[in-house]
Design a protein around this motif. Structure first.
Motif, mmCIF file in Angstrom:
data_model
loop_
_atom_site.group_PDB
_atom_site.id
_atom_site.type_symbol
_atom_site.label_atom_id
_atom_site.label_comp_id
_atom_site.label_asym_id
_atom_site.label_seq_id
_atom_site.Cartn_x
_atom_site.Cartn_y
_atom_site.Cartn_z
ATOM 1 N N SER A 43 -40.182 -7.215 32.720
ATOM 2 C CA SER A 43 -39.493 -7.378 31.432
ATOM 3 C C SER A 43 -40.379 -6.972 30.269
ATOM 4 O O SER A 43 -41.597 -7.141 30.327
ATOM 5 N N GLY A 44 -39.744 -6.498 29.217
ATOM 6 C CA GLY A 44 -40.471 -6.170 27.998
ATOM 7 C C GLY A 44 -39.496 -6.085 26.842
ATOM 8 O O GLY A 44 -38.296 -6.317 27.006
ATOM 9 N N THR A 45 -40.049 -5.767 25.668
ATOM 10 C CA THR A 45 -39.194 -5.615 24.492
ATOM 11 C C THR A 45 -39.692 -4.417 23.684
ATOM 12 O O THR A 45 -40.768 -3.874 23.958
ATOM 13 N N ASP A 46 -38.919 -4.068 22.643
ATOM 14 C CA ASP A 46 -39.376 -3.023 21.722
ATOM 15 C C ASP A 46 -40.786 -3.320 21.220
ATOM 16 O O ASP A 46 -41.586 -2.406 21.025
ATOM 17 N N SER A 67 -41.208 5.335 31.771
ATOM 18 C CA SER A 67 -40.159 5.167 32.776
ATOM 19 C C SER A 67 -39.471 3.844 32.523
ATOM 20 O O SER A 67 -39.588 2.900 33.301
ATOM 21 N N LEU A 68 -38.771 3.765 31.408
ATOM 22 C CA LEU A 68 -38.090 2.551 31.009
ATOM 23 C C LEU A 68 -36.978 2.913 30.043
ATOM 24 O O LEU A 68 -36.975 3.984 29.439
ATOM 25 N N GLY A 69 -36.027 2.008 29.934
ATOM 26 C CA GLY A 69 -34.933 2.248 29.008
ATOM 27 C C GLY A 69 -34.014 1.057 28.936
ATOM 28 O O GLY A 69 -34.009 0.194 29.823
ATOM 29 N N ALA A 70 -33.257 1.003 27.845
ATOM 30 C CA ALA A 70 -32.230 -0.019 27.682
ATOM 31 C C ALA A 70 -30.897 0.708 27.508
ATOM 32 O O ALA A 70 -30.830 1.709 26.793
ATOM 33 N N ASN A 102 -30.417 5.052 34.322
ATOM 34 C CA ASN A 102 -29.808 5.043 35.652
ATOM 35 C C ASN A 102 -28.440 4.384 35.696
ATOM 36 O O ASN A 102 -27.987 3.951 36.759
ATOM 37 N N HIS A 115 -31.795 4.024 25.378
ATOM 38 C CA HIS A 115 -32.850 3.839 24.377
ATOM 39 C C HIS A 115 -34.175 3.685 25.087
ATOM 40 O O HIS A 115 -34.242 2.914 26.050
ATOM 41 N N PRO A 116 -35.259 4.297 24.688
ATOM 42 C CA PRO A 116 -35.408 5.164 23.511
ATOM 43 C C PRO A 116 -35.327 6.653 23.799
ATOM 44 O O PRO A 116 -35.548 7.460 22.902
#
Lengths: 227, 102
Positions: A43-46, A67-70, A102, A115-116
């Motif tokens: 988990s993470g945030t902006d 390699s991440l996105g919302a 994905n 995002h982003p």
């Protein structure tokens, strides 16, 4: 720990002669800066991601691979904060590359680039399989103004490194496609000191192999290493 | 007790004359600093901290300040000198490590 970061770093920068074949890494002479922006539960945030980007710019990294996105909705605007940060990064010689996402379930559902990666100044990477067909999960360029896919790379059944004791794993995702582009970007940057920022992005797009697939899905095509 | 009374107890609590806001009413925010205010980003960060921003982090090279603030105070920050945009932080979550698609 999750393993996702290990797998992605392996693809971008894994050794030329790994202890166990097959070879899985691209830019084996890279200086690797791993910024842990997601916790051990993934988990993470902006907030954490912006801190990672800031650290990378500070350390003059030529390439940031995310390699991440919302997920975003159709019609949703990109982040003004991330866009300005990415534009500043480009101007300082740091190219940010991110996973397209994905959330698609093709053929029925095509989800927009998340995002982003949907920022105009961030390269969005889609995933293709070994038949160079679009991966069922790969997001598409449905939103205007930066929401397009820029380039595609292998992202189905990708073999790479994994934390001990497992050592290696085969997984899929635009998370796996993204470090392929980052690794090739690193090779380009290594071969040409002028290949930084927007110039590096232009080279990646110029050398991409055109595919007989919609640019909505693969952008300029399949990323290619310099000859 | 009525629901209204329960809710007002949750929203604020007077402790020695100082009202505190429960943690879940606070939001993580990203504050984009104007290009022409970047040279004063640390000063802006200090002033925002004095105005109530907590866990203030100045990201000098990105030109962003991040922090935690009472959601009712976000609007007031938008007009601050040097502030170009404010966004609430989005969340990211990877699928489990044994997922086929990641």
């Amino acid at each position: 720990m999750v393993g996702h970061g290990t797998h992605c770093t392996g693809t971008a920068c894994g050794p030329k002669q790994p202890g166990q074949l097959p070879r899985y890494g691209i830019a084996f002479e890279s200086d690797i800066f791993v910024g842990k922006v997601l916790n051990n539960q993934g988990s993470g945030t902006d907030t954490t991601i912006l801190a990672g980007i800031d650290w990378a710019i500070q350390n003059k990294c030529a390439i940031v691979s995310m390699s991440l996105g919302a997920p975003v909705a159709v019609g949703q605007a990109f982040s003004a904060v991330f866009e300005r940060v990415a534009a500043r990064a480009l101007a300082q010689g740091t190219l940010i590359i991110a996973a397209a996402g994905n959330e698609s379930r093709r053929p029925g559902v095509i989800a927009p680039v998340g995002h982003p990666a949907n920022c105009p100044s961030i390269m969005a990477v889609a995933a293709v399989d070994s038949d160079i067909q679009i991966a069922f999960f790969s997001c598409g360029g449905l939103n205007p103004n930066g929401g397009q896919v820029d380039i595609a790379a292998p992202g189905v059944n990708v073999f790479s490194s994994w934390p001990r004791p497992v050592l290696h794993k085969t997984i899929s995702g635009t998370s796996m496609a993204t470090p392929h582009v980052a690794g090739i970007a690193a090779l380009l940057a290594q071969s040409d000191p002028a290949a930084r920022g927007a110039a590096l992005q232009a080279k990646l797009l110029q050398f991409a192999r055109r595919l007989g697939l919609p640019s909505r899905d693969v952008g300029s095509g399949l990323v290619q290493a310099p000859q | 007790m009525t629901l209204d009374q329960d809710w007002s107890k949750l929203r604020s609590k007077k402790e020695g004359g100082r009202e505190t806001v429960p943690l879940y009413m606070k939001k993580q925010i990203s504050i984009l600093v104007n290009d022409d205010a970047l040279s004063d980003i640390h000063g802006i960060g200090s002033r925002l901290s004095s105005a109530g921003l907590e866990q203030t982090k100045v990201l000098k090279d990105a030109g962003v300040i991040t922090g935690l603030i009472d959601e009712n105070s976000i609007e007031a920050l938008r007009g601050y000198p040097g502030v170009s945009a404010i966004e609430e932080a989005r969340e990211f979550q990877l699928p489990p490590p044994n997922s086929d698609v990641q």
